[in-house]
Structure formats: structure tokens, C-alpha cells
Design a protein around this motif. Structure first.
Motif, PDB file in Angstrom:
ATOM      1  N   LEU A  67       0.849  -1.190   0.000  1.00 33.63           N
ATOM      2  CA  LEU A  67       0.000   0.000   0.000  1.00 33.63           C
ATOM      3  C   LEU A  67       0.880   1.234   0.000  1.00 33.63           C
ATOM      4  CD1 LEU A  67      -2.562  -1.231   2.657  1.00 33.63           C
ATOM      5  CD2 LEU A  67      -2.605  -1.517   0.190  1.00 33.63           C
ATOM      6  N   PHE A  68       0.754   2.048  -1.022  1.00 34.74           N
ATOM      7  CA  PHE A  68       1.612   3.239  -1.099  1.00 34.74           C
ATOM      8  C   PHE A  68       0.807   4.512  -0.976  1.00 34.74           C
ATOM      9  CE2 PHE A  68      -0.121   2.860  -5.235  1.00 34.74           C
ATOM     10  CZ  PHE A  68      -0.298   4.159  -5.641  1.00 34.74           C
ATOM     11  N   SER A  69      -0.494   4.420  -1.214  1.00 26.89           N
ATOM     12  CA  SER A  69      -1.288   5.640  -1.171  1.00 26.89           C
ATOM     13  C   SER A  69      -1.990   5.710   0.168  1.00 26.89           C
ATOM     14  CB  SER A  69      -2.322   5.633  -2.284  1.00 26.89           C
ATOM     15  OG  SER A  69      -3.259   6.661  -2.071  1.00 26.89           O
ATOM     16  N   SER A 104      -4.914   6.775   0.440  1.00 24.70           N
ATOM     17  CA  SER A 104      -6.337   6.565   0.207  1.00 24.70           C
ATOM     18  C   SER A 104      -6.576   5.150  -0.296  1.00 24.70           C
ATOM     19  CB  SER A 104      -6.854   7.592  -0.802  1.00 24.70           C
ATOM     20  OG  SER A 104      -7.913   7.054  -1.560  1.00 24.70           O
ATOM     21  N   PHE A 127      -9.146   3.839  -1.756  1.00 22.00           N
ATOM     22  CA  PHE A 127      -9.728   3.843  -3.088  1.00 22.00           C
ATOM     23  C   PHE A 127      -8.641   4.030  -4.154  1.00 22.00           C
ATOM     24  CE2 PHE A 127     -11.985   5.943  -6.574  1.00 22.00           C
ATOM     25  CZ  PHE A 127     -13.021   5.047  -6.766  1.00 22.00           C
ATOM     26  N   GLN A 128      -7.773   5.013  -3.913  1.00 27.74           N
ATOM     27  CA  GLN A 128      -6.731   5.305  -4.896  1.00 27.74           C
ATOM     28  C   GLN A 128      -5.736   4.164  -5.006  1.00 27.74           C
ATOM     29  OE1 GLN A 128      -5.031   9.126  -4.078  1.00 27.74           O
ATOM     30  NE2 GLN A 128      -6.794  10.160  -4.975  1.00 27.74           N
ATOM     31  N   ASP A 129      -5.419   3.551  -3.866  1.00 29.91           N
ATOM     32  CA  ASP A 129      -4.456   2.469  -3.912  1.00 29.91           C
ATOM     33  C   ASP A 129      -4.984   1.306  -4.748  1.00 29.91           C
ATOM     34  OD1 ASP A 129      -2.861   0.041  -2.892  1.00 29.91           O
ATOM     35  OD2 ASP A 129      -1.773   1.790  -2.169  1.00 29.91           O
ATOM     36  N   SER A 146      -7.023   1.453  -7.159  1.00 25.89           N
ATOM     37  CA  SER A 146      -7.137   1.791  -8.580  1.00 25.89           C
ATOM     38  C   SER A 146      -5.787   1.827  -9.301  1.00 25.89           C
ATOM     39  CB  SER A 146      -7.814   3.153  -8.731  1.00 25.89           C
ATOM     40  OG  SER A 146      -6.942   4.186  -8.317  1.00 25.89           O
ATOM     41  N   PHE A 147      -4.702   1.805  -8.540  1.00 27.70           N
ATOM     42  CA  PHE A 147      -3.377   2.051  -9.116  1.00 27.70           C
ATOM     43  C   PHE A 147      -3.016   1.129 -10.286  1.00 27.70           C
ATOM     44  CE2 PHE A 147       1.239   1.067  -8.866  1.00 27.70           C
ATOM     45  CZ  PHE A 147       1.705   2.273  -9.352  1.00 27.70           C
TER      46      PHE A 147
END
Ligand SMILES: Nc1ncnc2c1ncn2[C@@H]1O[C@H](COP(=O)(O)OP(=O)(O)OP(=O)(O)O)[C@@H](O)[C@H]1O
Ligand SMILES: [Mg+2]
Lengths: 262, 277
Positions: free
Chosen positions: B95-97, B99, B101-103, B105-106
Motif C-alpha cells: 500500500l503506497f497511497s 487513500s 480507493f486510490q491504492d 485503482s493504481f
């Protein structure tokens, strides 16, 4: 830092468009700084308090606690503004004579100090209005909207995220050391602390390597592309924000009688 | 071997400190198969996985994907990683984000998926895994199991041809583990292949088509679950137990209480083998 971040994520305004929230904050800052009026500053402080505690469900304990921190610094700073010197002893209280000058507080300097204090507190309130309703990821998103270079924006997001992980790692190591009797005595403190620092470094280095591998595994090509959250823009919010700013300016221009109250 | 989806031929890998993590590993996974890899801690499972999408390069031996030996230049690796997805053992590394949701979607965005479609898929996988309530939480305040679910979602949305999960169910509650396995099975029905590593012999026995046993960087056994788990000596060497279903059936078959023909793979099959007195 944790509590601010948590408040922002749990805020009922979480999904409101961050550009609107940022815009309102900047407008309030500009008005407070430009008008330089005690009335306006007081109004802003009270309005934001009411807004955050009343509408945005921030607990008043948290908010007052957060305000107390800058208040201490600001008070110390303003005391030095309040103290003035003069060659005459009139109008200076308590009037201590030292170094060929009378030292103390004069009505003007006191006013200046109070102005400064209120103005600073109003600005701090405005910043909290943003910080307590808008997670940093969203601010990063706004920066991207304003076409800041992608690398800079990506870095900001990563660094922000890693601050938490860094703190968490340090905390975990510290707890692990304490639970196994670290930090006993002076020598114990030193050895435990050096072990913590060097391990923190090694762990984070290793972690960042592993993180990079994981990014590659998901097809990383040099920029962190993600889906943005779908934010809500309501005309009502824009109108209310505009009205708030306009009324501050109107009160300042025509509401002289209110000013006399304060 | 060349007709298989992915295959390793005589892989050897040493870490910088000289640890020989893989020592002549030869394995293969047919198309649309479900494989489980088992072995004690430090056996080399994670290391093997990193070879499957080119994150590590073997010191000797080859990895074949769809019959072709892997190439290690950026272009080829990008293509490979689009098809071979890997969920890491430690979700913190993935996990880098901040958020959720954003993670998730990466990977999709890297595949060049259009935003509307990406949004739909993130939401779909989120609801299948039951993690929508986490969407508005930052990843750094999630519990370990929750992070794991998010990390799994981040790879499942990409719908890779081959899904590799390093101990996917470790640390998950039974409900979440089951939900995750259900999504895997659904992808399997759509024709995807998958490999999971696990220490759960019962899960491996009932779920997998192919089982690989690894120990000290070497393959101890590979084959169908029944073949592998019937080899007591090998299981002992890998410090594993016989799955309860197989063991119970074997003992009952020896006593003449169950039909000795076909070993059961599930509770319902087991019921059918029982001989009513
Ligand atoms: N970065 C590294 N540097 C040096 N040695 C390593 C490194 N990573 C793993 N190893 C070693 O390589 C061997 C295989 O490790 P690997 O992580 O593949 O095991 P694993 O089968 O996944 O174990 P587990 O079940 O504990 O996850 C171990 O002996 C381990 O100590
Ligand atoms: Mg492992």
C-alpha cells in the motif's frame, strides 16, 4: 498530527471538493490579513469555531486543544509586542526605568498586541478549517489540478504517507524494546536508543525497496496514476462561502457600530 | 512444459548475503489451474513468487511464461506484469497511497483502463470483498487484516491472467478469508490461473488442482493434492500434517467403512464414499 488526520477523514465534509475548501480558506486568510481589524478577526474565530464544532462535527475538546497550542506561542510573541519603551514615563504602565528608558505597556502597544493576537488566531482558525476537513491526499489532488509537476505531487503524497509509517515503525520498535526491558538506566537508554535509530533506518530502507518492487509488480511506469475520488461541488456551498466573505467586508466597511462594541 | 502457463526450470537464486533461497526448482502450472505451494518458513516460497513476474532474476535456470523464456528488459517486464499479478505477503509493502480507493485503482490505471471503467471495477471488487466501508479511510489507520484485504483488492481488480497471492488468508478472519477465496474461484471460472502460498494443508487439499511442496529451496513434491498429500515421508520432511479429510477417509477405507476408490476432496464427496452398514 494523527488526530487532525483522523478528523479530516471522518469529516462530514470529506467529499466536498477540496478546491472549494482550499479556496474558502485562502479567501478568509486574505480578508483577515488585508482588513486587519479586530472585529473581523473575532468574527472569523467565532464563525469557524461554530462551523467546525456545530456543522462539521469536530469535538470542541479537540478543537480547543488544537487552538491552545498556537495560542501559547502567539501569546508569548505578542507580549513582546505589547512591551514598549519611551523617554517619558507618561502613558506607560507600570513604567520600569532601565537603561535610560521607561519600559512598560502603553495603550497603543497593547492594542497592537491584541490586534496581532486576534489576527493570528483568525488565520490559525482558517487553517484548521482546512486541515480538519481535508485530508492531505485531497490537497495533493488540488495541486495536481493546478498543473504542478507530477513528480513533485507524487513525492508529496508518498512523503506524507511515509511520515505515518515512519512514526509507526519507530513506535513499534520502541514498544517492542520496552516490553523486553529496554531503556533501563542511563546506559540502557543509550543502547536502546541507538538500536532504535539504526534499525529505523535499515527497516525503512528495506521497506522502500519492497515498496518499489510492489509498485513495479502492479505496472508502475514512473508516475503514480490513480483514480481520483469523485468530489461534490454544491452551488449552495459556493454561495454561502461567497456570502461569508462578502459580509465580512461589508461589516468592515459599514458596520462601524459593531466595531465600537468590541 | 512449453504448453504450460508458467514454468520454472532449474531455478537457483542466492541473496546478497549468500543465502541459497532457491536451489534447482523445476515446476509448472497448466493453464487455468489453481496451485497451492506449501513449505516451512524460509522454504523459498516468496522468493519463487518474485521470480514469476520478473522482480528477481534467477542466477541460473529459466522461467517460462506461455512457453517463452522471460526477458528482462523493461518493455517485456511491463507486458509480463500486466498479465501476472502478485499480492505481497506483507500488505504494508504494497500500500503506497494513503487513500484506500486510490491504492486499489493504481494497477488498473497503469493498465490504461479508462477512469469510468476503473471506478466501476474498483467498486465491484470492493463490494465483493466487503471492503467498501474502508474506502474513505486512510490506509495507515487500517488493521492488519483490513490492509491485507485492500492489498488483495488492488491486484484482483487488475484481473491478471495469473494471480499470485503470498499467504493471502494469513491474518484474515474466517469470513474475510472465505470471501476472498470466493472471488478467486470466480476468477478461476473466468479462465484465470492462480497460485497461493499457504500453511493450511486443509485449504490446499480441498481447493488446489496442483500442489507444490517446497523445502530449503528445493521441490519435495508436486502433483495433484491427493498424490502429494498421500506421501507421508515427504510431508514429514516438510513438517506438514495430512489433511484431516484425507486422513479420516484413509482410516475409514482401511476399516472398510468408506469406498477405497476415489479419495474425497470435499465434505460432500466424503459423505458419498461412506459405506452404510
Ligand atoms: N532480502 C533477503 N536477504 C537475504 N536473505 C533473504 C532475503 N529474503 C529472504 N531471504 C532468505 O531466503 C530464504 C527464503 O525466504 P522466503 O522469504 O522465500 O521464504 P518463504 O518460504 O516465503 O517463508 P515464509 O513462509 O516465512 O514466508 C530464507 O532462508 C530467508 O532467510
Ligand atoms: Mg514468504
Amino acid at each position: 498530527m494523527n488526530s487532525i488526520d483522523q478528523a479530516a477523514y471522518n469529516s462530514p465534509w470529506y467529499l466536498l471538493h477540496p478546491a472549494v475548501k482550499l479556496g474558502l480558506t485562502l479567501a478568509i486568510l486574505v480578508v483577515v490579513l488585508a482588513l486587519d481589524s479586530r472585529t473581523i478577526s473575532c468574527l472569523v474565530i467565532l464563525a469557524i469555531f461554530a462551523l467546525l464544532v456545530g456543522k462539521a462535527r469536530v469535538s470542541w475538546r479537540l478543537y480547543l486543544g488544537l487552538m491552545a497550542i498556537p495560542l501559547v506561542f502567539l501569546t508569548v510573541g505578542c507580549v513582546s509586542v505589547a512591551i514598549t519603551n519611551s523617554t517619558l514615563s507618561t502613558g506607560i504602565w507600570p513604567g520600569v526605568y532601565a537603561g535610560g528608558m521607561w519600559w512598560g505597556v502603553s495603550p497603543q502597544s497593547l492594542q497592537e498586541a491584541i490586534n496581532l493576537l486576534l489576527r493570528s488566531l483568525a488565520c490559525v482558525s482558517a487553517m484548521y478549517l482546512l486541515a480538519l476537513t481535508t485530508p492531505v491526499v485531497q490537497l495533493v489532488y488540488v495541486l495536481r489540478l493546478f498543473k504542478l509537476p507530477g513528480v513533485a505531487v507524487d513525492l508529496m503524497g508518498l512523503i506524507y504517507m511515509n511520515i505515518f509509517i515512519f512514526l509507526q515503525t519507530a513506535q513499534d520498535i520502541y514498544v517492542a524494546q520496552q516490553s523486553r526491558c529496554g531503556y533501563r538506566g542511563f546506559a540502557g537508554h543509550l543502547t536502546s536508543l541507538t538500536a532504535l535509530l539504526s534499525n529505523l533506518f535499515i527497516k525503512n530502507l528495506q521497506r522502500s525497496n519492497a515498496c518499489y518492487d510492489a509498485l513495479l509488480a502492479r505496472g508502475f511506469k514512473g508516475s503514480l496514476q490513480v483514480l481520483d475520488e469523485q468530489y461534490i461541488v454544491r452551488p449552495l456551498h459556493l454561495a454561502l462561502s461567497g456570502m461569508f466573505i462578502a459580509s465580512l467586508i461589508l461589516i468592515h466597511s459599514y458596520g462601524g457600530w459593531i466595531c465600537t462594541l468590541i | 512444459m512449453h504448453s504450460d502457463l508458467i514454468a520454472a526450470e532449474n531455478l537457483a537464486y542466492n541473496y546478497q548475503d549468500g543465502t541459497r533461497a532457491l536451489d534447482g526448482v523445476t515446476l509448472s502450472l497448466p493453464h487455468n489451474a489453481k496451485a497451492a505451494i506449501l513449505g516451512p518458513n524460509g522454504a523459498g516460497k516468496s522468493t519463487l513468487f518474485l521470480h514469476f513476474n520478473g522482480l528477481l532474476r534467477p542466477h541460473s535456470g529459466l522461467v517460462y511464461y506461455k512457453g517463452k523464456a522471460l526477458q528482462y528488459h523493461t518493455k517485456a517486464l511491463q507486458v509480463l506484469r500486466r498479465e501476472v499479478g502478485i499480492v505481497f505477503q506483507n500488505p504494508d509493502n504494497q500500500l503506497f497511497s494513503s487513500s484506500v480507493f486510490q491504492d486499489i485503482s493504481f494497477g488498473l490505471m497503469n493498465q490504461g483502463c479508462n477512469p469510468a471503467e476503473a471506478r466501476r471495477r474498483v467498486e465491484e471488487v470492493g463490494s465483493k470483498l466487503g471492503i467498501e466501508p474502508l474506502f474513505s479511510k486512510p490506509t495507515h489507520f487500517l488493521s492488519v487484516g483490513q490492509k491485507k484485504m485492500v492489498a488483495l483488492a488492488g491486484v484482483l481488480v487488475m484481473e491478471p491472467e495469473l494471480i499470485i497471492c503470498d499467504e493471502p488468508t494469513a491474518g484474515l478472519d474466517p469470513g474475510n478469508a472465505e470471501r476472498f477465496m470466493r472471488v478467486l474461484d470466480e476468477l478461476h471460472r473466468q479462465g484465470k490461473a492462480m497460485v497461493i502460498s499457504t500453511h493450511d494443508v486443509n485449504l490446499a487439499y480441498q481447493w488446489a488442482d496442483v500442489v507444490w511442496l517446497l523445502n530449503k529451496g528445493k521441490v519435495l513434491a508436486q502433483g495433484s493434492p491427493v498424490e502429494v498429500f498421500s506421501q507421508r515421508e515427504v510431508l514429514k520432511a516438510a513438517r506438514l500434517e495430512t489433511p484431516w479429510l484425507l486422513e479420516t477417509w484413509q482410516e475409514m477405507a482401511a476399516l472398510g467403512l468408506a469406498s477405497p476408490n476415489l479419495p474425497p476432496r470435499s465434505k460432500s464427496q466424503f459423505r458419498q464414499t461412506l459405506i452404510k452398514p
